[in-house]
Design a protein around this motif. Sequence first.
Motif, PDB file in Angstrom:
ATOM      1  N   GLU A  67      -7.000  -2.576 -10.089  1.00 28.96           N
ATOM      2  CA  GLU A  67      -6.831  -2.039  -8.746  1.00 28.96           C
ATOM      3  C   GLU A  67      -8.192  -1.684  -8.139  1.00 28.96           C
ATOM      4  OE1 GLU A  67      -4.749  -0.591  -5.329  1.00 28.96           O
ATOM      5  OE2 GLU A  67      -4.207  -1.927  -6.978  1.00 28.96           O
ATOM      6  N   ALA A  68      -9.082  -1.112  -8.957  1.00 27.41           N
ATOM      7  CA  ALA A  68     -10.426  -0.771  -8.472  1.00 27.41           C
ATOM      8  C   ALA A  68     -11.181  -2.022  -8.030  1.00 27.41           C
ATOM      9  CB  ALA A  68     -11.207  -0.038  -9.563  1.00 27.41           C
ATOM     10  N   ARG A 100      -8.332   0.310   4.515  1.00 26.65           N
ATOM     11  CA  ARG A 100      -7.785   1.595   4.088  1.00 26.65           C
ATOM     12  C   ARG A 100      -7.799   2.596   5.243  1.00 26.65           C
ATOM     13  NH1 ARG A 100      -7.976   2.222  -1.791  1.00 26.65           N
ATOM     14  NH2 ARG A 100      -7.859   4.466  -1.448  1.00 26.65           N
ATOM     15  N   HIS A 120     -12.690   7.857  -2.714  1.00 31.28           N
ATOM     16  CA  HIS A 120     -11.302   7.895  -2.261  1.00 31.28           C
ATOM     17  C   HIS A 120     -10.419   8.244  -3.451  1.00 31.28           C
ATOM     18  CE1 HIS A 120     -12.092   5.891   1.657  1.00 31.28           C
ATOM     19  NE2 HIS A 120     -13.053   5.288   0.973  1.00 31.28           N
ATOM     20  N   LYS A 134       2.183   1.854  -3.552  1.00 33.24           N
ATOM     21  CA  LYS A 134       1.150   2.421  -4.442  1.00 33.24           C
ATOM     22  C   LYS A 134       0.884   3.882  -4.101  1.00 33.24           C
ATOM     23  CE  LYS A 134      -1.218  -1.953  -5.399  1.00 33.24           C
ATOM     24  NZ  LYS A 134      -2.437  -2.770  -5.160  1.00 33.24           N
ATOM     25  N   THR A 135       0.923   4.203  -2.811  1.00 30.89           N
ATOM     26  CA  THR A 135       0.667   5.584  -2.393  1.00 30.89           C
ATOM     27  C   THR A 135       1.781   6.521  -2.852  1.00 30.89           C
ATOM     28  OG1 THR A 135      -0.563   4.818  -0.452  1.00 30.89           O
ATOM     29  CG2 THR A 135       0.274   7.077  -0.396  1.00 30.89           C
ATOM     30  N   ARG A 148     -10.424   8.646  -8.988  1.00 28.56           N
ATOM     31  CA  ARG A 148     -11.037   8.350  -7.691  1.00 28.56           C
ATOM     32  C   ARG A 148     -11.865   7.070  -7.783  1.00 28.56           C
ATOM     33  NH1 ARG A 148     -13.879  13.665  -5.336  1.00 28.56           N
ATOM     34  NH2 ARG A 148     -14.712  13.882  -7.453  1.00 28.56           N
ATOM     35  N   TYR A 149     -11.853   6.302  -6.711  1.00 26.90           N
ATOM     36  CA  TYR A 149     -12.660   5.090  -6.585  1.00 26.90           C
ATOM     37  C   TYR A 149     -13.743   5.336  -5.537  1.00 26.90           C
ATOM     38  CZ  TYR A 149      -8.650   2.641  -8.748  1.00 26.90           C
ATOM     39  OH  TYR A 149      -7.644   2.233  -9.578  1.00 26.90           O
ATOM     40  N   THR A 201      -7.210   8.095  -5.565  1.00 29.37           N
ATOM     41  CA  THR A 201      -6.184   7.074  -5.730  1.00 29.37           C
ATOM     42  C   THR A 201      -4.864   7.727  -6.114  1.00 29.37           C
ATOM     43  OG1 THR A 201      -7.837   5.468  -6.442  1.00 29.37           O
ATOM     44  CG2 THR A 201      -5.561   4.993  -7.010  1.00 29.37           C
ATOM     45  N   VAL A 249      -0.609   4.150  -8.641  1.00 27.43           N
ATOM     46  CA  VAL A 249      -1.000   2.909  -9.308  1.00 27.43           C
ATOM     47  C   VAL A 249      -0.495   2.909 -10.743  1.00 27.43           C
ATOM     48  CG1 VAL A 249      -2.959   1.517 -10.059  1.00 27.43           C
ATOM     49  CG2 VAL A 249      -3.049   2.695  -7.869  1.00 27.43           C
ATOM     50  N   GLU A 307      -9.874  -3.305  -4.777  1.00 23.61           N
ATOM     51  CA  GLU A 307     -10.262  -2.455  -3.649  1.00 23.61           C
ATOM     52  C   GLU A 307     -11.771  -2.486  -3.405  1.00 23.61           C
ATOM     53  OE1 GLU A 307      -8.466  -0.876  -1.580  1.00 23.61           O
ATOM     54  OE2 GLU A 307      -6.475  -0.684  -2.470  1.00 23.61           O
ATOM     55  N   ARG A 332       0.832  -1.207   0.000  1.00 25.71           N
ATOM     56  CA  ARG A 332       0.000   0.000   0.000  1.00 25.71           C
ATOM     57  C   ARG A 332       0.866   1.257   0.000  1.00 25.71           C
ATOM     58  NH1 ARG A 332      -5.084   0.780   0.397  1.00 25.71           N
ATOM     59  NH2 ARG A 332      -5.517  -1.378   0.966  1.00 25.71           N
TER      60      ARG A 332
END
Length: 572
Positions: A192-193, A495, A221, A140-141, A213-214, A223, A145, A196, A137
């Motif tokens: 990834e979506a 998350r 959120h 990715k942050t 955003r997801y 991304t 992504v 998550e 995580r």
Amino acid sequence: MSPFRQKLVEALVAAGVPSLEEAGQLADAREPGVTWTNTALNSPKVNEGRFLAHLAEAFDVPYEPRLDPAKVEREAVKALPSRFVFQHHVLPLEKTEDSLTLATYDLFNPVARQLAAQLTPGKTLRWLLVPRAPLIRAIKTLYGVGAETFDQLIQNNSSLDLPADRESIAADLNADDPEASVVKFVNLIIREAIAERATDIHVEPLENDLRIRYRIDGILHETAVPPQLRLLQSAIISRLKVMAHMDIAERRLPQDGRINLKDGTRDIDVRVSTIPTVHGESISLRLLARDEQRFGLDRLDMSDAHLALVKTLLAQPNGIMLLTGPTGSGKSTSLYCFLSSINSVQRRIITIEDPVEYRLPGVSQIEVRPEINLTFANGLRSILRQDPNVVMVGEMRDFETAEIGIRAAMTGHLVFSTLHTNDAVGAITRLLDMGVEAFLVASVVRAFIAQRLVRTVCLHCIEDHDYDPAYLESIGVPHEFGHRFKRGVGCDACRHTGYLGRAAIYEICPVTERLREEIVHKASGGVLKAVAVSEGMVTLRQDGWRRVRQGMSTVEEVIRVTQEDEAIAETD
């Protein structure tokens, strides 16, 4: 036994492997293309935290169970290329003139250690053990992504070209090109979506950036994406439009399309919508998984009283049941559960929807197509000539559709539909405002059902929490429920929100004789709600307290979801 192997065996036993013999077999196991650490961590018998902590102690390496991306030095992140970081799960944390601290969960990956040394000549490498989930995580942050693909795309502009033949484009999310391409990058964003549990993806051009955003459990959120993603804006949106069979040359008008995707063995239906904005086209994707859908009353997880009431209503030979709530509150799922529970060879069930979200075996489903004048109203007229027993209309959007639906109920049909109102009683005034006669509403509507989705407490980080009894009393929590409830403190699985998944709360208003009288006299919404409550209706917030008492949701979440409804009720 060599000292090295002995330490591995001891770490495996400390991590939960029941015997030295099994630990020795696991220490000697080698899966093709998988490092030894991954082989061990993939074993259900191994507790990852205890395993890594014991390895750290045995090999004199620091261990950190949590990793905060905000504390990672930005200059250190640039020390290694993103492709290497994503491939080997090695994250630079801290950089000095002569050393570099690297976080990993795989201490015995010789390829990663050798490459890291080659990529950072003259640096002394210091290693830190971190569990897989927080490490991945954090990567990715910090990088965004698909950063490894993005970096290659920028280096090789020829990869920005899209295939001209849209039929040749595979809809398989796992069928990535071996080389970096926009196709691969878009697949990474969608994968990834899905991982998550997102229901929506929003690709939004800003003035100097491209935001992705997801929507997860009803909350948006942002991304993390690679810097300068705006460089790929046109290519990403064009790729999505090609997948959805849209006109990529038309950028001035809104467009709608659909993508059928495969993610391994799962089929995913994606509804795509574009709108032109001042900074370019904004595109939204609604993800609908077609597999593993189980529809039935048990899925709704209603209270015993609500379930008994719904079963009584579903046993009615005719009339209308109206579900209300905002977009994304689970109305369609409830309708499918109702239809599935009464679906039998003795009943002919026909639906008209916009769009058909899930296929129901044995049910004739029609999709609205306004471009050929197949509207809800026209489709409903045709349905009534097909001798149905049960009719489901996706939404009563106008007077014409509502009137036909009501007359269908008067002629012996059981009709289900939805309305966009805040609470159950609000649907009554909405129908009257649309022009439907009050006596028709009173005579044919059997019940109004409002629903919301509340986020459920993450079971990975759940804990007890004491609330002030005076506060609970002020918001209406029944005194007999006590003052100790559950909440999530936040972890990598959720998350760090404290919530994982959602559950429904309901407000069911059966049209009783007393309520019929008030409807005919066109009473105000406040009066209608007061009558419904006096007749035994449980409000959304009261049903929300049931979820809190069960330990499924939190006081704060129920207040958030029902705040608007309570405010409206107070002002009526």
